[in-house]
Design a protein around this motif. Structure first.
Motif, PDB file in Angstrom:
ATOM      1  N   PRO A 238       0.803  -1.228   0.000  1.00  0.00           N
ATOM      2  CA  PRO A 238       0.000   0.000   0.000  1.00  0.00           C
ATOM      3  C   PRO A 238       0.832   1.271   0.000  1.00  0.00           C
ATOM      4  N   GLU A 239       2.140   1.148   0.191  1.00  0.00           N
ATOM      5  CA  GLU A 239       2.988   2.327   0.272  1.00  0.00           C
ATOM      6  C   GLU A 239       3.509   2.748  -1.110  1.00  0.00           C
ATOM      7  N   VAL A 240       3.773   4.025  -1.211  1.00  0.00           N
ATOM      8  CA  VAL A 240       4.367   4.607  -2.415  1.00  0.00           C
ATOM      9  C   VAL A 240       5.612   5.364  -1.996  1.00  0.00           C
ATOM     10  N   PHE A 241       6.669   5.279  -2.792  1.00  0.00           N
ATOM     11  CA  PHE A 241       7.854   6.085  -2.514  1.00  0.00           C
ATOM     12  C   PHE A 241       8.202   6.906  -3.749  1.00  0.00           C
ATOM     13  N   TRP A 242       8.916   7.992  -3.517  1.00  0.00           N
ATOM     14  CA  TRP A 242       9.254   8.937  -4.584  1.00  0.00           C
ATOM     15  C   TRP A 242      10.697   8.724  -5.025  1.00  0.00           C
ATOM     16  N   VAL A 243      10.918   8.778  -6.324  1.00  0.00           N
ATOM     17  CA  VAL A 243      12.228   8.471  -6.900  1.00  0.00           C
ATOM     18  C   VAL A 243      12.745   9.666  -7.689  1.00  0.00           C
ATOM     19  N   ARG A 244      14.014   9.988  -7.476  1.00  0.00           N
ATOM     20  CA  ARG A 244      14.697  11.047  -8.231  1.00  0.00           C
ATOM     21  C   ARG A 244      16.086  10.519  -8.605  1.00  0.00           C
ATOM     22  N   PRO A 245      16.192   9.794  -9.710  1.00  0.00           N
ATOM     23  CA  PRO A 245      17.438   9.079 -10.028  1.00  0.00           C
ATOM     24  C   PRO A 245      18.614  10.012 -10.307  1.00  0.00           C
ATOM     25  N   GLU A 246      19.796   9.531  -9.998  1.00  0.00           N
ATOM     26  CA  GLU A 246      21.011  10.266 -10.349  1.00  0.00           C
ATOM     27  C   GLU A 246      21.208  10.294 -11.859  1.00  0.00           C
ATOM     28  N   MET A 247      20.838   9.207 -12.539  1.00  0.00           N
ATOM     29  CA  MET A 247      20.888   9.122 -13.996  1.00  0.00           C
ATOM     30  C   MET A 247      19.464   8.875 -14.492  1.00  0.00           C
ATOM     31  N   ARG A 248      19.066   9.629 -15.498  1.00  0.00           N
ATOM     32  CA  ARG A 248      17.687   9.558 -15.990  1.00  0.00           C
ATOM     33  C   ARG A 248      17.670   9.080 -17.439  1.00  0.00           C
ATOM     34  N   GLY A 249      16.754   8.165 -17.741  1.00  0.00           N
ATOM     35  CA  GLY A 249      16.630   7.674 -19.102  1.00  0.00           C
ATOM     36  C   GLY A 249      15.788   8.597 -19.963  1.00  0.00           C
ATOM     37  N   VAL A 250      16.282   8.908 -21.157  1.00  0.00           N
ATOM     38  CA  VAL A 250      15.524   9.699 -22.128  1.00  0.00           C
ATOM     39  C   VAL A 250      15.747   9.105 -23.514  1.00  0.00           C
ATOM     40  N   ILE A 251      14.802   9.345 -24.405  1.00  0.00           N
ATOM     41  CA  ILE A 251      14.973   9.016 -25.818  1.00  0.00           C
ATOM     42  C   ILE A 251      14.973  10.319 -26.592  1.00  0.00           C
ATOM     43  N   PRO A 252      16.115  10.767 -27.096  1.00  0.00           N
ATOM     44  CA  PRO A 252      16.142  11.995 -27.904  1.00  0.00           C
ATOM     45  C   PRO A 252      15.265  11.821 -29.152  1.00  0.00           C
ATOM     46  N   LEU A 253      14.323  12.713 -29.339  1.00  0.00           N
ATOM     47  CA  LEU A 253      13.374  12.559 -30.445  1.00  0.00           C
ATOM     48  C   LEU A 253      14.055  12.635 -31.803  1.00  0.00           C
TER      49      LEU A 253
ATOM     50  N   GLY B 188      17.461   4.096 -29.162  1.00  0.00           N
ATOM     51  CA  GLY B 188      18.210   5.329 -28.957  1.00  0.00           C
ATOM     52  C   GLY B 188      18.158   5.880 -27.551  1.00  0.00           C
ATOM     53  N   ALA B 189      17.584   5.132 -26.612  1.00  0.00           N
ATOM     54  CA  ALA B 189      17.510   5.609 -25.226  1.00  0.00           C
ATOM     55  C   ALA B 189      18.909   5.756 -24.641  1.00  0.00           C
ATOM     56  N   MET B 190      19.074   6.761 -23.792  1.00  0.00           N
ATOM     57  CA  MET B 190      20.363   7.028 -23.186  1.00  0.00           C
ATOM     58  C   MET B 190      20.165   7.562 -21.778  1.00  0.00           C
ATOM     59  N   ASP B 191      21.201   7.404 -20.945  1.00  0.00           N
ATOM     60  CA  ASP B 191      21.186   7.954 -19.595  1.00  0.00           C
ATOM     61  C   ASP B 191      21.789   9.350 -19.603  1.00  0.00           C
TER      62      ASP B 191
END
Length: 205
Positions: free
Chosen positions: A34-49, A180-183
């Motif tokens: 039932p719990e939720v935690f918040w995440v703020r990664p040091e490295m974030r995944g993105v796909i450059p369009l 093409g996803a990258m950190d």
């Protein structure tokens, strides 16, 4: 960095949108937790369009028109399918508070789904949060080979056509790297995010 959220409560949609705008997103340990935690990664995944890559084999599938691609016709069905246990994944981070919160976001126009249908059945899809000119991909599923991949291609085409700037994948996987996803480091990501949420793009129905 993670921070627990009080168990047994719904997640306010205003809080969710503020979290995304600051680079934070919620997760759960399991569907039954039932719990939720918040995440703020040091490295974030993105796909450059502008660097999105479609494998040749997938281009062939798209040309064949194997799937009927729809947008926002069964959001609840997509999120429920993403939460299903599968052979390659026995647990999910989509619990009841998360499911309820994202359905409310969808009803308010802040969440969207891209769906693959075949012979009247939902066989693949993805969903995510739209904020400004950013789209935050949350999860995807396939019940037939290549269904979610075709949805991802459609998502990127839609984002390019409608003036989006940022496609966030939270984390990278080998699967997403094929496209093409990258950190990117947190500091760089947050600069991209600040620019993307300033403007407005219409995801549309």
């Amino acid at each position: 960095m993670t921070r627990p959220y009080a168990p047994g409560y719904s997640i306010p949609t205003e809080l969710l949108l503020k979290a995304y705008a600051s680079g934070v997103f919620p997760m759960a340990e399991s569907a039954d937790d039932p719990e939720v935690f918040w995440v703020r990664p040091e490295m974030r995944g993105v796909i450059p369009l502008d660097a999105f890559h479609v494998p040749k084999s997938l281009k062939k599938v798209i040309r064949q028109g194997r799937f009927d691609i729809r947008v926002d016709t069964d959001f609840a069905g997509v999120i429920d399918a993403c939460a299903e246990e599968r052979e390659e994944r026995q647990s999910t981070w989509i619990n009841a508070p998360i499911r309820e919160a994202y359905i409310r976001l969808f009803e308010q126009g802040h969440c969207h789904s891209v769906e693959a249908w075949r012979e009247g059945r939902l066989v693949g899809g993805l969903y995510g949060v739209k904020l400004g000119r950013a789209f935050f991909g949350e999860s995807m599923f396939s019940r037939e080979t290549d269904a979610s991949k075709v949805c991802l291609v459609h998502l990127v085409e839609r984002m390019r056509e409608r003036g989006f700037m940022l496609l966030d994948t939270q984390f990278t996987t080998e699967h997403l790297k094929r496209f093409g996803a990258m950190d990117v480091p947190r500091g760089r990501y947050e600069k991209l995010l600040q620019e993307a949420v300033k403007g407005e793009a219409d995801f549309g129905p």
